[in-house]
Design a protein around this motif. Structure first.
Motif, PDB file in Angstrom:
ATOM      1  N   MET A  68       6.875   5.812  -0.490  1.00 46.59           N
ATOM      2  CA  MET A  68       7.165   4.887   0.145  1.00 46.59           C
ATOM      3  C   MET A  68       7.312   3.555  -0.452  1.00 46.59           C
ATOM      4  SD  MET A  68       8.274   6.062   3.084  1.00 46.59           S
ATOM      5  CE  MET A  68       7.807   7.423   4.403  1.00 46.59           C
ATOM      6  N   VAL A  69       8.021   2.459  -0.361  1.00 43.98           N
ATOM      7  CA  VAL A  69       8.279   1.387  -1.278  1.00 43.98           C
ATOM      8  C   VAL A  69       8.515   0.266  -0.209  1.00 43.98           C
ATOM      9  CG1 VAL A  69       8.831   2.271  -3.418  1.00 43.98           C
ATOM     10  CG2 VAL A  69      10.468   1.422  -1.912  1.00 43.98           C
ATOM     11  N   TYR A  70       8.057  -0.978  -0.158  1.00 44.03           N
ATOM     12  CA  TYR A  70       8.306  -2.092   0.768  1.00 44.03           C
ATOM     13  C   TYR A  70       8.030  -3.375   0.035  1.00 44.03           C
ATOM     14  CZ  TYR A  70       8.425  -4.194   5.440  1.00 44.03           C
ATOM     15  OH  TYR A  70       8.678  -4.972   6.591  1.00 44.03           O
ATOM     16  N   THR A  71       8.376  -4.358   0.825  1.00 49.45           N
ATOM     17  CA  THR A  71       8.650  -5.638   0.331  1.00 49.45           C
ATOM     18  C   THR A  71       7.394  -6.591   0.476  1.00 49.45           C
ATOM     19  OG1 THR A  71       9.876  -6.300   2.007  1.00 49.45           O
ATOM     20  CG2 THR A  71      11.158  -6.047  -0.168  1.00 49.45           C
ATOM     21  N   ALA A  72       6.346  -5.836   1.282  1.00 50.37           N
ATOM     22  CA  ALA A  72       5.016  -6.583   1.669  1.00 50.37           C
ATOM     23  C   ALA A  72       4.044  -5.509   1.265  1.00 50.37           C
ATOM     24  CB  ALA A  72       5.053  -6.881   3.303  1.00 50.37           C
ATOM     25  N   ALA A  73       2.839  -6.096   1.101  1.00 46.52           N
ATOM     26  CA  ALA A  73       1.810  -5.125   0.592  1.00 46.52           C
ATOM     27  C   ALA A  73       1.400  -4.700   1.580  1.00 46.52           C
ATOM     28  CB  ALA A  73       0.502  -6.427   0.288  1.00 46.52           C
ATOM     29  N   PRO A  74       0.770  -3.252   1.291  1.00 48.39           N
ATOM     30  CA  PRO A  74       0.017  -2.271   2.507  1.00 48.39           C
ATOM     31  C   PRO A  74      -1.022  -2.984   3.263  1.00 48.39           C
ATOM     32  CG  PRO A  74       0.253  -1.278   0.067  1.00 48.39           C
ATOM     33  CD  PRO A  74       0.480  -2.782  -0.152  1.00 48.39           C
ATOM     34  N   VAL A  75      -1.283  -2.322   4.350  1.00 47.90           N
ATOM     35  CA  VAL A  75      -2.315  -2.560   5.246  1.00 47.90           C
ATOM     36  C   VAL A  75      -3.216  -1.573   5.317  1.00 47.90           C
ATOM     37  CG1 VAL A  75      -1.083  -4.523   6.354  1.00 47.90           C
ATOM     38  CG2 VAL A  75      -1.007  -2.352   7.252  1.00 47.90           C
ATOM     39  N   GLY A  76      -4.497  -1.693   5.901  1.00 46.34           N
ATOM     40  CA  GLY A  76      -5.415  -0.622   5.939  1.00 46.34           C
ATOM     41  C   GLY A  76      -6.480  -0.447   4.884  1.00 46.34           C
ATOM     42  N   ALA A  77      -7.447   0.568   5.043  1.00 48.92           N
ATOM     43  CA  ALA A  77      -8.348   0.548   4.339  1.00 48.92           C
ATOM     44  C   ALA A  77      -8.058   1.625   3.017  1.00 48.92           C
ATOM     45  CB  ALA A  77      -9.726   1.012   4.854  1.00 48.92           C
ATOM     46  N   ALA A  78      -8.670   1.776   2.017  1.00 48.84           N
ATOM     47  CA  ALA A  78      -8.384   2.605   1.010  1.00 48.84           C
ATOM     48  C   ALA A  78      -8.670   4.198   1.299  1.00 48.84           C
ATOM     49  CB  ALA A  78      -9.463   2.461  -0.192  1.00 48.84           C
TER      50      ALA A  78
END
Length: 661
Positions: A421-431
Motif C-alpha cells: 500500500m502507498v499513501y501520502t501520509a506516514a504510517p501510524v501504529g507500532a513496528a
C-alpha cells in the motif's frame, strides 16, 4: 512614428507573391535578368554593387524553395561574413525548375529551386544563386558549410530561403517540410576516432580544491567561466562515490584520456535578473544553483562537499563543456550503484520440513556466535536467541519511482500473496503493526520463483500517482508454511518534471516598418501557465520601452525555467511580436496582444490597425518526446504568413530541456 502603408501582397499556397511587380518582362521558366536588378557575381564571390558609392539596392522578399540532389552546390565565400562576423558567408548555386513547382512544390525536381509555384509570368526568373550565412562549426541539428551539402545531397530533403530578389541575399533560411539533422560522425570522420567522438560526463564534488574564474561576456547576460580542479584518484562512478571533496573525474575512465584539470563553460551572469528587475523574491539559499545557475550561485554551491556538479563534454575537446547542471543522483542511479546484498544465513533442513509450531512462533535455538572474550564460540556464552522463520522475512527492498508511478521490489518466502500500500501520509501504529490512517493506493504485486529459498516480488501502481509528491509504503507478507507474518515500510518521492526554455535569437524577416527600424516588443504566453507567478514573459523589449530593430538576426539570451511544481506533458507556447506604429500619445486603437490569454484564445492571427501591427508563433510542446532524466532539442519556428494587413514576420531560435528528478 507615422505608419507607412506598404503595397498589398497575395498568398498563393505557401509562397508570398507581390500583387504589383516592377517588371513584367520575365518569362517562365527562363528569361533574361531585368535591367533594374543589380549584378550578381559568379559563385565564390559576394554580390557587387554597380558603384562603390551607390546605396545598396533592395527588392521583393521571396520564398525560394530548393530540393536536394545533383545540381545544388554550396561554395564557401568568406569568413567572417560581412553580414555576421560570427558566421561564414556561403553561396548556393542551383538550376531553375523546368516547369511550375506546384502549390506544394510537388513538381520541384532534384537539384532545382523555385520561387514561382504556379508559373506566374509576372514574376522574374530565379537567378540560379542565393547568398546566405552559416555557422562556422555546427552540430547535428545546426548546419554548417560541411554538413549542409551532405543534407542537400539527398533529393528527399528541401530547404527554404527568404531571399531579396535583387541582392539575392537571404537573411532567414531553414529546412522545409522537415528538420535538419546530420550525423556528425559521418560528416567529420577525419577529426577524431570513435573514442574521441565519445561524450563523457565530468563529475565534480564541492570542496576547497575547486577554483572558479569568470571570463569575458559571451552574450546578453552570459559569461564564460573556467573551473580549475584537482583530478580525483579514481573515476567518479555512477553516483560520485569515487570523488574526494574538491575533485573532479570522468564518470567512466574506460578508454578515456586523462582529465585536463580545467573545464570551460558558459552560464548566466545573473539567472534571477528578471526577478530582481521586477522586484520579485530572489533565491539566496545555499541550493539556489540547482534552480538558478549563474556566475554567483555555482561557486557558492560548490563550496559544500555534499554538492555535486556534472559537465557533458566531448573527449575530442575535454576542457570545454557542452552542457552542465547541478547533479542530484536519481533513485534509479543510486540503486544501480549498490552492490548485491551479501547472502543472508539460511537454515537448511536436513530432511523434509516438519509441522509448523503452533501460533507461528517457531523454535528458539542456540545459534553459534562469538564469545564475549574471544573469537571462538563457547557453548552457552554470548549465544543469541534466533527464530528460524525470520529468515524468510521481507528483504532486499528496492524502490524506483517515476513521474506518476513506482516500482517496489523485494524478496520474501515462496508462494505468498503480499500486499503493498502507498499513501501520502506516514504510517501510524507500532513496528510490525503499521497501517495508514486514510485511503491508500493498493499496488499490483506479482511473484517470481528464483530457484532459491526466496521468491522475488514486484509491486507497481495500477493508477497514476501525483507527480513530485512524497509517499510512504507498507509491504505486508502473510504467514506461510515456513515463514512468519511480517511487514516493512519506507518512503519515496515521485519525480518532478521541469522544463527550461532558452531563447538565443530572433530574426526579423520583415520588421513591419519601411520608413525606419521597427519599434518592437516580443512577449510570450504559455497555456497552461507553467512558469512561477511574477515571471517576466518578455523576450525582447517591453510595452513601455520597445527595441528598435532592423531586419536581420538579433541575438538574445533569455531563459524561462518552470517552478517547483511539476509541469504537464503538453503545453503551448505563444510568442507574440508587435510593431508600434502609433503617433505620440495616440492609444485610441490598441492592439489586441495585451488581451491574449489561455482563457480567451491560445493563438493570435496576424493583423494591423491604425497604431500597431502584430504576428505570432504557436509552438505545441509534447514533453513525452524527451524521455529520461534530462533531454531536449533545439527548435526554430517562423511566424504566420503575412495577412490581414500585417507586414511583421519573424523567426525564433531556442532550445527546450526537460529534467525529471
Amino acid at each position: 512614428m507615422s505608419r507607412v502603408v506598404r503595397c498589398p501582397c497575395l498568398l498563393r499556397g505557401s509562397l508570398l507573391l507581390p500583387a504589383a511587380i516592377a517588371s513584367a518582362e520575365a518569362q517562365y521558366p527562363a528569361a533574361p535578368r531585368s535591367p533594374t536588378q543589380s549584378t550578381t557575381s559568379v559563385v565564390g564571390q559576394l554580390p557587387l554593387n554597380d558603384s562603390a558609392s551607390a546605396p545598396p539596392k533592395t527588392g521583393v522578399l521571396r520564398q525560394l524553395v530548393c530540393r536536394g540532389g545533383e545540381g545544388v552546390q554550396i561554395t564557401t565565400q568568406q569568413y567572417p561574413s560581412p553580414r555576421n562576423p560570427a558566421q561564414v558567408a556561403v553561396s548556393l548555386s542551383y538550376r531553375r525548375n523546368s516547369r511550375p513547382a506546384g502549390s506544394g512544390y510537388e513538381q520541384l525536381e532534384p537539384g532545382a529551386c523555385s520561387w514561382n509555384q504556379l508559373g506566374d509570368a509576372g514574376i522574374p526568373a530565379e537567378p540560379g544563386i542565393v547568398h546566405f550565412d552559416l555557422a562556422r562549426q555546427g552540430a547535428e541539428e545546426i548546419p554548417d558549410p560541411a554538413t549542409l551539402p551532405v543534407y542537400l545531397g539527398d533529393s528527399r530533403h528541401y530547404w527554404v530561403f527568404y531571399v531579396d530578389d535583387v541582392t539575392q541575399i537571404s537573411g532567414s533560411h531553414s529546412a522545409y517540410g522537415g528538420r535538419f539533422r546530420v550525423d556528425s560522425t559521418l560528416t567529420r570522420p577525419r577529426k577524431a576516432s570513435a573514442t574521441a567522438l565519445r561524450r563523457e560526463r565530468l563529475r565534480c564534488r564541492g570542496g576547497a580544491g575547486l577554483a572558479f574564474h569568470r571570463g569575458s561576456r559571451e552574450g546578453q547576460n552570459l559569461f564564460g567561466m573556467t573551473l580549475r580542479y584537482q583530478v580525483a584518484s579514481t573515476a567518479a562512478g555512477p553516483v560520485g562515490t569515487g570523488l574526494q571533496p574538491g575533485t573532479c573525474a570522468w564518470a567512466d575512465r574506460t578508454d578515456a584520456r586523462a582529465e585536463p584539470g580545467r573545464i570551460r563553460f558558459t552560464t548566466a551572469g545573473n539567472a534571477q535578473l528578471k526577478q530582481k528587475q521586477s522586484g520579485s523574491a530572489v533565491d539566496t539559499s545555499a541550493t539556489a544553483a540547482e534552480r538558478w545557475p549563474d556566475v554567483h550561485t555555482i561557486p557558492a554551491y560548490m563550496t559544500d562537499p555534499a554538492h555535486l556538479w556534472t559537465f557533458t563534454v566531448s573527449l575530442a575537446d575535454p576542457d570545454s563543456a557542452r552542457q552542465h547542471h547541478a547533479w542530484l543522483p536519481s533513485i534509479a542511479e543510486q540503486i544501480a550503484s549498490q552492490p548485491p546484498a551479501s547472502a543472508s544465513p539460511t537454515l537448511e533442513p536436513e530432511g523434509p520440513a516438519g509441522a509448523k509450531p503452533p501460533g507461528g512462533s517457531g523454535t528458539s535455538v542456540s545459534f553459534p556466535g562469538a564469545s564475549p572474550g574471544g573469537e571462538r564460540y563457547t557453548p552457552g556464552e554470548g549465544a543469541p536467541s534466533f527464530n528460524p522463520s525470520a529468515l524468510f522475512d521481507i528483504k532486499n527492498v528496492q524502490v524506483t519511482s517515476g513521474l506518476e508511478g513506482v516500482a517496489i521490489r523485494f524478496e520474501a518466502a515462496p508462494n505468498l500473496a503480499p500486499t503493498v500500500m502507498v499513501y501520502t501520509a506516514a504510517p501510524v501504529g507500532a513496528a510490525g503493526d503499521l497501517r495508514f490512517d486514510g485511503q491508500p493506493v493498493k499496488l499490483t504485486v506479482a511473484g517470481t520463483a528464483t530457484g532459491g529459498t526466496h521468491w522475488r516480488y514486484s509491486a507497481a501502481s495500477p493508477t497514476p500517482l501525483a507527480r513530485g509528491t512524497r509517499y510512504w509504503f507498507i509491504a505486508d507478507a502473510p504467514e506461510g508454511p515456513n515463514s512468519r507474518a511480517n511487514q516493512t515500510a519506507g518512503e519515496f518521492r515521485t519525480l518532478t518534471q521541469r522544463v527550461r526554455l532558452n531563447f538565443s535569437e530572433i530574426t526579423l524577416i520583415s520588421d513591419g516598418d519601411s520608413e525606419s527600424d521597427g519599434d518592437l516588443v516580443f512577449t510570450t504566453v504559455t497555456c497552461p501557465r507553467i512558469f512561477p507567478a511574477g515571471f517576466s514573459y518578455d523576450l525582447a523589449g517591453t510595452y513601455v520601452t520597445p527595441v528598435s530593430w532592423a531586419e536581420g538576426r538579433h541575438p538574445i539570451s533569455v531563459e524561462f525555467v518552470s517552478g517547483e511544481t511539476s509541469v504537464p506533458d503538453r503545453f503551448r507556447l505563444l510568442i507574440v511580436g508587435m510593431e508600434d506604429d502609433h503617433d505620440a500619445g495616440d492609444r485610441s486603437n490598441p492592439a489586441p496582444t495585451g488581451r491574449i490569454s489561455c482563457e480567451r484564445s491560445p493563438d493570435l492571427e496576424p493583423g494591423s490597425n491604425s497604431t500597431d501591427e502584430w504576428n505570432s508563433i504557436a509552438i505545441d510542446f509534447d514533453l513525452t518526446r524527451y524521455p529520461g532524466a534530462s533531454a531536449g532539442e533545439q527548435f526554430i519556428r517562423r511566424s504566420k504568413p503575412l495577412r490581414n494587413g500585417s507586414t511583421l514576420m519573424f523567426e525564433v531560435r531556442g532550445h527546450v530541456t526537460v529534467t525529471r528528478e
